[in-house]
Each structure stands twice: as structure tokens, then as C-alpha cells.
Design a protein around this motif. Structure first.
Motif, mmCIF file in Angstrom:
data_model
loop_
_atom_site.group_PDB
_atom_site.id
_atom_site.type_symbol
_atom_site.label_atom_id
_atom_site.label_comp_id
_atom_site.label_asym_id
_atom_site.label_seq_id
_atom_site.Cartn_x
_atom_site.Cartn_y
_atom_site.Cartn_z
ATOM 1 N N VAL A 1 0.847 -1.199 0.000
ATOM 2 C CA VAL A 1 0.000 0.000 0.000
ATOM 3 C C VAL A 1 0.884 1.252 0.000
ATOM 4 N N ILE A 2 0.545 2.178 -0.906
ATOM 5 C CA ILE A 2 1.368 3.387 -1.101
ATOM 6 C C ILE A 2 0.508 4.644 -0.969
ATOM 7 N N ASP A 3 0.892 5.510 -0.040
ATOM 8 C CA ASP A 3 0.340 6.870 0.000
ATOM 9 C C ASP A 3 1.496 7.809 0.326
ATOM 10 N N VAL A 4 2.262 8.121 -0.718
ATOM 11 C CA VAL A 4 3.518 8.879 -0.515
ATOM 12 C C VAL A 4 3.243 10.172 0.240
ATOM 13 N N LEU A 5 2.179 10.905 -0.166
ATOM 14 C CA LEU A 5 1.830 12.176 0.483
ATOM 15 C C LEU A 5 0.476 12.021 1.160
ATOM 16 N N ARG A 6 0.490 11.729 2.494
ATOM 17 C CA ARG A 6 1.653 11.475 3.287
ATOM 18 C C ARG A 6 1.516 10.251 4.182
ATOM 19 N N ALA A 7 0.352 9.582 4.141
ATOM 20 C CA ALA A 7 0.045 8.636 5.227
ATOM 21 C C ALA A 7 1.067 7.511 5.385
ATOM 22 N N THR A 8 1.455 6.869 4.270
ATOM 23 C CA THR A 8 2.374 5.739 4.483
ATOM 24 C C THR A 8 3.782 6.233 4.828
ATOM 25 N N SER A 9 4.146 7.422 4.356
ATOM 26 C CA SER A 9 5.435 8.000 4.767
ATOM 27 C C SER A 9 5.404 8.294 6.267
ATOM 28 N N THR A 10 4.293 8.841 6.731
ATOM 29 C CA THR A 10 4.165 9.197 8.152
ATOM 30 C C THR A 10 4.149 7.945 9.031
ATOM 31 N N ILE A 11 3.542 6.877 8.549
ATOM 32 C CA ILE A 11 3.531 5.622 9.325
ATOM 33 C C ILE A 11 4.965 5.109 9.493
ATOM 34 N N VAL A 12 5.750 5.184 8.427
ATOM 35 C CA VAL A 12 7.161 4.766 8.529
ATOM 36 C C VAL A 12 7.879 5.661 9.554
ATOM 37 N N ALA A 13 7.605 6.966 9.488
ATOM 38 C CA ALA A 13 8.238 7.904 10.433
ATOM 39 C C ALA A 13 7.843 7.565 11.873
ATOM 40 N N ALA A 14 6.566 7.263 12.077
ATOM 41 C CA ALA A 14 6.075 6.981 13.439
ATOM 42 C C ALA A 14 6.740 5.734 14.017
ATOM 43 N N LEU A 15 6.840 4.699 13.207
ATOM 44 C CA LEU A 15 7.454 3.459 13.698
ATOM 45 C C LEU A 15 8.956 3.650 13.906
ATOM 46 N N ASP A 16 9.561 4.443 13.026
ATOM 47 C CA ASP A 16 10.997 4.728 13.178
ATOM 48 C C ASP A 16 11.254 5.511 14.471
ATOM 49 N N ALA A 17 10.280 6.309 14.869
ATOM 50 C CA ALA A 17 10.426 7.095 16.105
ATOM 51 C C ALA A 17 10.052 6.285 17.345
ATOM 52 N N GLY A 18 9.675 5.029 17.165
ATOM 53 C CA GLY A 18 9.451 4.166 18.322
ATOM 54 C C GLY A 18 8.008 3.912 18.701
ATOM 55 N N ALA A 19 7.057 4.352 17.873
ATOM 56 C CA ALA A 19 5.655 3.983 18.144
ATOM 57 C C ALA A 19 5.555 2.458 18.123
ATOM 58 N N THR A 20 4.755 1.879 19.009
ATOM 59 C CA THR A 20 4.693 0.413 19.061
ATOM 60 C C THR A 20 3.839 -0.142 17.930
ATOM 61 N N ALA A 21 2.795 0.581 17.562
ATOM 62 C CA ALA A 21 1.904 0.102 16.500
ATOM 63 C C ALA A 21 1.003 1.245 16.050
ATOM 64 N N ILE A 22 0.522 1.102 14.820
ATOM 65 C CA ILE A 22 -0.461 2.053 14.273
ATOM 66 C C ILE A 22 -1.738 1.269 13.975
ATOM 67 N N HIS A 23 -2.871 1.807 14.399
ATOM 68 C CA HIS A 23 -4.165 1.240 14.022
ATOM 69 C C HIS A 23 -4.725 2.103 12.897
ATOM 70 N N PRO A 24 -4.749 1.626 11.656
ATOM 71 C CA PRO A 24 -5.353 2.443 10.595
ATOM 72 C C PRO A 24 -6.873 2.307 10.625
ATOM 73 N N VAL A 25 -7.552 3.429 10.596
ATOM 74 C CA VAL A 25 -9.009 3.445 10.726
ATOM 75 C C VAL A 25 -9.565 4.359 9.645
ATOM 76 N N VAL A 26 -10.742 4.016 9.101
ATOM 77 C CA VAL A 26 -11.280 4.824 8.001
ATOM 78 C C VAL A 26 -11.877 6.136 8.515
ATOM 79 N N SER A 27 -12.799 6.044 9.486
ATOM 80 C CA SER A 27 -13.519 7.269 9.854
ATOM 81 C C SER A 27 -12.984 7.873 11.153
ATOM 82 N N VAL A 28 -13.189 9.177 11.270
ATOM 83 C CA VAL A 28 -12.780 9.898 12.483
ATOM 84 C C VAL A 28 -13.548 9.349 13.688
ATOM 85 N N ALA A 29 -14.827 9.093 13.496
ATOM 86 C CA ALA A 29 -15.639 8.599 14.621
ATOM 87 C C ALA A 29 -15.119 7.243 15.108
#
Ligand code: MLT
Length: 236
Positions: free
Chosen positions: A24-52
Motif C-alpha cells: 500500500v502506497i500513499d507517498v503524500l503522506r500517510a504511508t510515509s508518516t507511518i514509517v516515520a512513526a514506527l521509526d520514532a518508536g511507536a509500538t503500532a499504528i491502528h489504521p481506521v477509516v472514519s474519524v468517529a
């Protein structure tokens, strides 16, 4: 390897992905940001569709346990701890934290691709690491997030660059029409910060004062993490 490209996540029919490896690719910016978050030590990301749903999930995980992150229209969702800028995901903010994330296109693409046997998160910043990780797959589906259901140049270029790296590693790479188009596109354009800033969404982000994010997302192969989505969680 048989590889197909979806230029938008809306093209993906979930049953079609069964048994495949999805990238899955979203260069600007979601997948880039996920890589950044994990590189900064986040334990996990939960991707969710809606804000609610993001708010509900973060609440169920418990106060202080999860950070809420995401954007709409490129701006941080009101009340969320973080937006979708890789620069916000510093070690100080995210180390040892879970992040519940909802973005306009990127997290929807991840959820759509979660029907695959493996779902790998790619961007320009971790491109070669992803290519090495998926090189042995028999069936590959490259899922671009796109933008509002439409083709997005930055994602398509990244998809083509991934296929080029795979063609260097795999003698028998069979591409569908979209794959051939992505590969041809990547051979015709130089990908750097300036070319990303000329993409439609890159220009919008620059207008929102986020040019530095676009420049960060253009750093090809800066990191070697390969985040993977499994059971609703992205980890590296
Ligand atoms: C999205 O998911 O649509 C993007 O990542 C938008 C953004 O740049 O924030």
C-alpha cells in the motif's frame, strides 16, 4: 511474479486480494508518516477509516494508551493529538505509544488492502527495503491510495519505482496494463522533492505550509523499515 497495480484504493475488490501480497502506497503522506512513526518508536499504528471510529477505538484502548492522529483536507483533525505530518512523529511524542490513525485516503487504502495474505506499507522513504521484502511473492498487488478516488501522480511514480526495483531482482515479472503504465511513468520522470511539489497534492500541502513534509517524503530509501498490517495493527 505476477504484479498488478491499482491506481486508487477504490478499484480494489477485497476478494481479489486473497492469497496475494499487497503493498500500500500513499507517498503524500500517510504511508510515509507511518514509517516515520514506527521509526520514532511507536509500538503500532491502528489504521481506521472514519474519524468517529478512530475516537471510539482510542477511547476503548484507554486514556493515555493511544494517541489519535490524522487529517482531513491535509489539516489535523480537531481534538486529535497529532496530524499527518511526519515531522510531528518525534520520539518524544510517540515512543512506546500506540497511534490510532485516520486519514482521507491512506488509511482507507490500508483497510481495503487488509484482505490480502500480507499487507506491507510502502513509500519512497522505505522503497528498497519493501522491494527486498516482497521480491519472493508470487502474486503482488500494488495498491495506491490515490486522491479522492482519482489517480495520484506521487503514488503512481512510487508504484513504478517499486516495480523497477522488482524487475531488477526478478527475471520473470509479469505486469498487468496498470503495472506497465506505472513502470513507464517511473522511467519518464525524475522523482525528487521538486517533482513531488509539482504533483497536485504536493502543491496543496505546500500551500498549507507543509512543503517540508513533501521534501521529507521525497527522501528515497532514507529508512529501511518494512511496516506490515496484520490483525488491524501496523508494526515493523
Ligand atoms: C491522505 O490519506 O489522504 C493523505 O495522507 C493526506 C495528507 O497528506 O495528509
Amino acid at each position: 511474479m505476477k504484479a498488478s497495480v491499482f491506481f486508487t484504493h477504490q478499484e480494489v475488490a477485497r476478494p481479489e486480494l486473497r492469497g496475494q501480497t499487497a503493498v500500500v502506497i500513499d507517498v503524500l503522506r500517510a504511508t510515509s508518516t507511518i514509517v516515520a512513526a514506527l521509526d520514532a518508536g511507536a509500538t503500532a499504528i491502528h489504521p481506521v477509516v472514519s474519524v468517529a471510529d478512530a475516537v471510539r477505538l482510542a477511547t476503548s484502548l484507554g486514556r493515555g494508551e493511544a494517541l489519535l492522529a490524522g487529517e482531513r483536507g491535509g489539516r489535523r483533525v480537531e481534538g486529535f493529538h497529532l496530524g499527518n505530518s511526519p515531522a510531528e512523529f518525534t520520539t518524544e511524542r510517540v515512543h512506546a505509544k500506540r497511534v490510532v490513525m485516520s486519514t482521507t485516503n491512506g488509511t482507507a487504502a490500508l483497510v481495503a488492502a487488509s484482505a490480502a495474505q500480507r499487507t506491507v506499507v510502502a513509500s519512497l522513504v522505505n522503497l528498497s527495503a519493501v522491494a527486498a521484502e516482497v521480491a519472493a511473492a508470487e502474486r503482488l498487488a500494488v495498491v495506491c491510495a490515490g486522491h479522492a478516488g482519482r489517480f495520484s501522480m506521487d503514488d503512481a511514480l512510487c508504484a513504478g519505482m517499486l516495480l523497477r526495483r522488482l524487475s531488477e531482482r526478478t527475471a520473470a515479472l509479469e505486469l498487468d496494463d496498470s503495472g506497465r503504465a506505472a513502470l513507464a511513468l517511473a522511467s519518464s520522470f525524475e522523482v525528487d522533492a521538486d517533482s513531488l511539489l509539482r504533483c497536485a497534492w504536493g502543491a496543496v500541502l505546500a500551500g498549507l505550509g507543509r512543503e517540508d513534509d513533501v521534501r521529507w517524503c521525497a527522501r528515497v530509501d532514507a529508512l529501511d523499515l518494512v511496516p506490515e498490517l496484520s490483525d488491524g495493527l501496523i508494526r515493523s
